[in-house]
Enzyme design. Structure first.
Site, PDB file in Angstrom:
ATOM      1  N   GLU A 293      -0.460 -69.018  95.897  1.00 29.51           N
ATOM      2  CA  GLU A 293       0.125 -69.895  96.924  1.00 29.51           C
ATOM      3  C   GLU A 293      -0.956 -70.438  97.860  1.00 29.51           C
ATOM      4  OE1 GLU A 293       3.190 -71.139  97.578  1.00 29.51           O
ATOM      5  OE2 GLU A 293       3.734 -70.397  95.614  1.00 29.51           O
TER       6      GLU A 293
ATOM      7  N   CYS B 191      10.945 -90.526  86.959  1.00 27.70           N
ATOM      8  CA  CYS B 191      12.361 -90.434  87.327  1.00 27.70           C
ATOM      9  C   CYS B 191      13.297 -90.217  86.137  1.00 27.70           C
ATOM     10  CB  CYS B 191      12.777 -91.654  88.137  1.00 27.70           C
ATOM     11  SG  CYS B 191      11.842 -91.790  89.672  1.00 27.70           S
TER      12      CYS B 191
HETATM   13  S1  SF4 Z   1      13.430 -86.898  93.068  1.00 28.79           S
HETATM   14 FE1  SF4 Z   1      13.857 -89.076  92.963  1.00 28.79          FE
HETATM   15  S2  SF4 Z   1      11.856 -90.065  93.095  1.00 28.79           S
HETATM   16 FE2  SF4 Z   1      11.516 -87.923  92.561  1.00 28.79          FE
HETATM   17  S3  SF4 Z   1      11.358 -87.966  90.323  1.00 28.79           S
HETATM   18 FE3  SF4 Z   1      13.488 -87.443  90.900  1.00 28.79          FE
HETATM   19  S4  SF4 Z   1      14.518 -89.407  90.852  1.00 28.79           S
HETATM   20 FE4  SF4 Z   1      12.357 -89.859  90.925  1.00 28.79          FE
END
Ligand code: SF4
Length: 348
Positions: free
Chosen positions: A35, A197
């Site tokens: 960490e 994403c």
């Molecule tokens: S949290 Fe939102 S911005 Fe991050 S990878 Fe997932 S969908 Fe994409």
């Protein structure tokens, strides 16, 4: 359990990393070292340092018994050396005040040097299954994007909001897996510059993705003009040995070894005199810039070949560092760079 946690755990079961060196044998000591190394540093960079560090100090008593020089030596190149100094101090405290056992609660853990609320939460959750939230850089990014939380995460108000969210989302079941999972998602999918994403469990719920505003989260630190300082470093060289001095343990590069310094090239003569060194040949090397979090430092290296004198380096404060067979001590980044660029003078 919230659907946020459930989705994350489902993703983790299928895609999460479970064989990183600190995940295979989860002792508080190993999790703590990992960490601390992972603060400000990427996983891929940390792995070889972690293996080397644990190879030399497999348990907290061995770290506590080491010299500061050896600890800093193993940290050379990772940066943010206060982390290494605090690791060493904390290891000694754990031996002296806790019989070599890590405390199990967040409240006790945060009393130890270098362990903040998030690191304490990670140790408590991963090693002791305690219900504790974490909020490292990865988690801040995921939460800020998913819930479109504006503002720089280092700012007090934004930080408060993010902690509140992190606490509300942290489940009571599978706390260790959830903690690994949220860090992992930020490190491997919701990355700083190229989030993947389509591979994210929050593809359908993430506010920033839906609004097309991912680049705005997390908010940037307000810009300040960085002050510029300058120094001249003396590379006094004698038969492939260079003179290094140990820096005071508090302050900039605390406990690391560096070259003697003066304000300008004109002050080199008096610096040599105060060090009782006799000059044979001098080269002013190209200036370069080292940037800290709060300012830039322009460094002008001056290499001076010196004559052998009866001078003896002050033990513990100075060292004739053998460039061809380096001693195991912690060096500042600019010193490592300057040593690498030192002309080979074997032909002289
Ligand atoms: S949290 Fe939102 S911005 Fe991050 S990878 Fe997932 S969908 Fe994409």
């Amino acid at each position: 359990m919230t659907s946020f946690a459930k989705q994350l755990l489902d993703w983790f079961d299928q895609h999460g990393r479970k064989s990183l060196p600190w995940q295979t044998d989860k002792t508080p000591y190993r999790v703590w070292v990992s960490e601390i190394m992972l603060q400000q540093t990427q996983v891929a960079t940390v792995i070889p340092y972690f293996k080397k560090f644990l190879g030399r100090f497999p348990a907290v008593d061995e770290l506590a018994a080491a010299t500061e020089d050896e600890v800093l030596h193993l940290w050379t190149g990772l940066g943010y050396y206060a982390r290494a100094r605090n690791l060493h101090i904390t290891a000694k405290k754990i031996m002296a005040a806790h019989n070599g056992e890590f405390p199990a609660t967040v409240d006790e853990l945060i009393t130890l040097p270098g362990i903040g609320r998030s690191t304490a939460g990670a140790i408590a959750a991963i090693c002791h299954d305690t219900h504790a939230a974490i909020l490292d850089g990865n988690v801040k990014r995921v939460l800020a994007r998913h819930f479109t939380i504006d503002g720089w995460p280092g700012g007090t108000e934004t930080q408060k909001l993010l902690w509140k969210k992190a606490e509300a989302l942290t489940p009571h079941d599978r706390i260790a897996d959830y903690t690994q999972a949220i860090m992992d998602l930020g490190a491997t999918v919701c990355t700083r510059s190229a989030p993947d994403c389509p591979a994210c469990p929050y593809f359908n719920s993430c506010g920033a993705r839906i609004n097309g505003t991912i680049g705005q989260y997390p908010g940037k630190k307000p810009k300040k003009v960085m002050p510029l300082k300058s120094t001249v470093m003396l590379i006094a060289e004698l038969n492939r040995n260079v003179l290094l001095q140990k820096r005071p343990s508090k302050g900039l590069w605390g406990g690391l070894w560096s070259f003697p310094e003066c304000e300008s090239v004109n002050a080199i003569d008096s610096l040599l005199q105060s060090l009782n060194l006799e000059e044979l040949e001098r080269t002013v090397m190209p200036q370069f810039r080292h940037t800290f979090t709060h300012y830039h430092l322009d460094i002008e290296p001056v290499r001076v070949i010196v004559r052998e004198t009866n001078r003896i380096a002050e033990p513990g404060e100075e060292i004739w560092f053998n460039v061809s067979a380096p001693q195991l001590i912690g060096l500042t980044k600019p010193v490592t760079k300057m040593l690498a660029e030192l002309p080979d003078n074997e032909a002289q």
